[in-house]
Scaffold this motif. Sequence first.
Motif, PDB file in Angstrom:
ATOM      1  N   THR A 206       0.895  -4.874   3.181  1.00 32.01           N
ATOM      2  CA  THR A 206       1.387  -3.936   2.157  1.00 32.01           C
ATOM      3  C   THR A 206       0.457  -2.731   2.035  1.00 32.01           C
ATOM      4  O   THR A 206       0.876  -1.660   1.620  1.00 32.01           O
ATOM      5  N   ASP A 209      -0.736   1.667   5.727  1.00 32.65           N
ATOM      6  CA  ASP A 209       0.152   2.803   5.516  1.00 32.65           C
ATOM      7  C   ASP A 209       0.442   3.540   6.791  1.00 32.65           C
ATOM      8  O   ASP A 209      -0.460   3.977   7.488  1.00 32.65           O
ATOM      9  N   ARG A 225       8.503   2.405   9.521  1.00 28.31           N
ATOM     10  CA  ARG A 225       7.940   2.061   8.219  1.00 28.31           C
ATOM     11  C   ARG A 225       8.932   1.225   7.408  1.00 28.31           C
ATOM     12  O   ARG A 225       8.574   0.220   6.800  1.00 28.31           O
ATOM     13  N   ASN A 226      10.204   1.637   7.422  1.00 28.80           N
ATOM     14  CA  ASN A 226      11.216   0.884   6.682  1.00 28.80           C
ATOM     15  C   ASN A 226      11.355  -0.541   7.206  1.00 28.80           C
ATOM     16  O   ASN A 226      11.468  -1.491   6.438  1.00 28.80           O
ATOM     17  N   TRP A 229       8.377  -2.525   6.013  1.00 23.78           N
ATOM     18  CA  TRP A 229       8.507  -2.859   4.591  1.00 23.78           C
ATOM     19  C   TRP A 229       9.531  -3.963   4.372  1.00 23.78           C
ATOM     20  O   TRP A 229       9.303  -4.890   3.604  1.00 23.78           O
ATOM     21  N   PHE A 265       3.478  -3.347  -4.467  1.00 26.37           N
ATOM     22  CA  PHE A 265       4.255  -2.972  -3.295  1.00 26.37           C
ATOM     23  C   PHE A 265       5.653  -2.483  -3.712  1.00 26.37           C
ATOM     24  O   PHE A 265       6.152  -1.469  -3.219  1.00 26.37           O
ATOM     25  N   ILE A 269       7.606   1.246  -3.250  1.00 25.73           N
ATOM     26  CA  ILE A 269       8.975   1.433  -2.761  1.00 25.73           C
ATOM     27  C   ILE A 269       9.813   2.199  -3.790  1.00 25.73           C
ATOM     28  O   ILE A 269      10.573   3.106  -3.450  1.00 25.73           O
ATOM     29  N   VAL A 287      15.576  -1.747   2.706  1.00 23.28           N
ATOM     30  CA  VAL A 287      14.329  -1.969   1.967  1.00 23.28           C
ATOM     31  C   VAL A 287      14.624  -2.139   0.474  1.00 23.28           C
ATOM     32  O   VAL A 287      14.079  -3.020  -0.191  1.00 23.28           O
ATOM     33  N   SER A 291      13.969  -5.409  -1.736  1.00 28.21           N
ATOM     34  CA  SER A 291      13.117  -5.326  -2.944  1.00 28.21           C
ATOM     35  C   SER A 291      13.808  -5.983  -4.122  1.00 28.21           C
ATOM     36  O   SER A 291      13.198  -6.738  -4.880  1.00 28.21           O
TER      37      SER A 291
END
Length: 346
Positions: A206, A209, A225-226, A229, A265, A269, A287, A291
């Motif tokens: 998490t 970056d 990145r997505n 995540w 985290f 988002i 994502v 979440s």
Amino acid sequence: HHHPATMEQVKQVVDETLRYAIARASSTLTSVQRNAFHQESVFEVQSYLIGVIEASVAVLGGPGVTSYGKDIINIILTILHSPNIAAHEDCLRTAGQMAQEIGADFSGYMAHIWPYLGGYLKDVNRGSSYMTAVLAISDVARAIEGRILNYCDDIVGSLLSALSSPTLESRAKPPTLSCLGDIALAIGGRFTRYAEPTMTLLEQATLFDMPSILDDTIPAQTMLRNDLWEGILVAYSGVIMGLREAPPVQFANLVKVHMATMLGFIRKISETFVSVDGSPRYGLEPVLRASCGLLVDLGSAVGPSGVHGLRTNFVQTLLQGCINSNLLTEKTRDVALFARKAIYGQ
């Protein structure tokens, strides 16, 4: 005037094709290699036939392939044992496909296929065959559930060491993370022994970056990145759902210790969602859905007495944003509504 073929007719043709492919592949396994050139052509035929078998399995589904299970696994094992490296990945994929279709029955083949699956999982170069092995293991875990337990020390050990390796490709990270979640769901409370190292690694993930530039000039980076995540969220959800079966005190403690990281985290988002103004062109929807899914799991994990800790501004922003957006699908809105109910009771 042609009538479209019915699914039954299609399945009949595919069934005949599968039978032919199995017979042809079996005959290539026993044919004597006359010379290198001949061997090359045999390998090509095998690769082609494995592709046909894989596609047929997907069309026929469980009931249609069960009777061919032994034959198909036999072909897979023989090719995996051969120097026909080019076809190995197809074999692992087909094994995963078989597991998906025949479910718990796949556990009968696991002892035979494990040396190859485990071997590619441990492969330090971790190229595309590593990724294919990871995806196949996720399929197997979902299919045979608790019966995968005997292999878990090896599997989890390999996944954690892959995630700690600086050379693991970015695109291999999400499936590796999701696989940890699938293993946790498969073995439930018995995942306890792996909980700490897994949660520690998720926490590190998490904090990792990618360049935070979020513009359309580098969609590839945004996609990576997505995916990363989403992989982290899916892994967290899997671990939390799986460990619901652990002793209550232990479970409550695990959730409490890691809650700040998980919420931090989700906050990141939520803020990203706000900064892109909910636009779907950033590919953030999976994502967002994951979440909200994790928020559902956290809500049920802490119970009615603990949900007040989840009622933060950024959680509310995320949920309302998903519920009110007309740019997201129904599916995402439903998960967000579910999360709102779990956390706010309405």
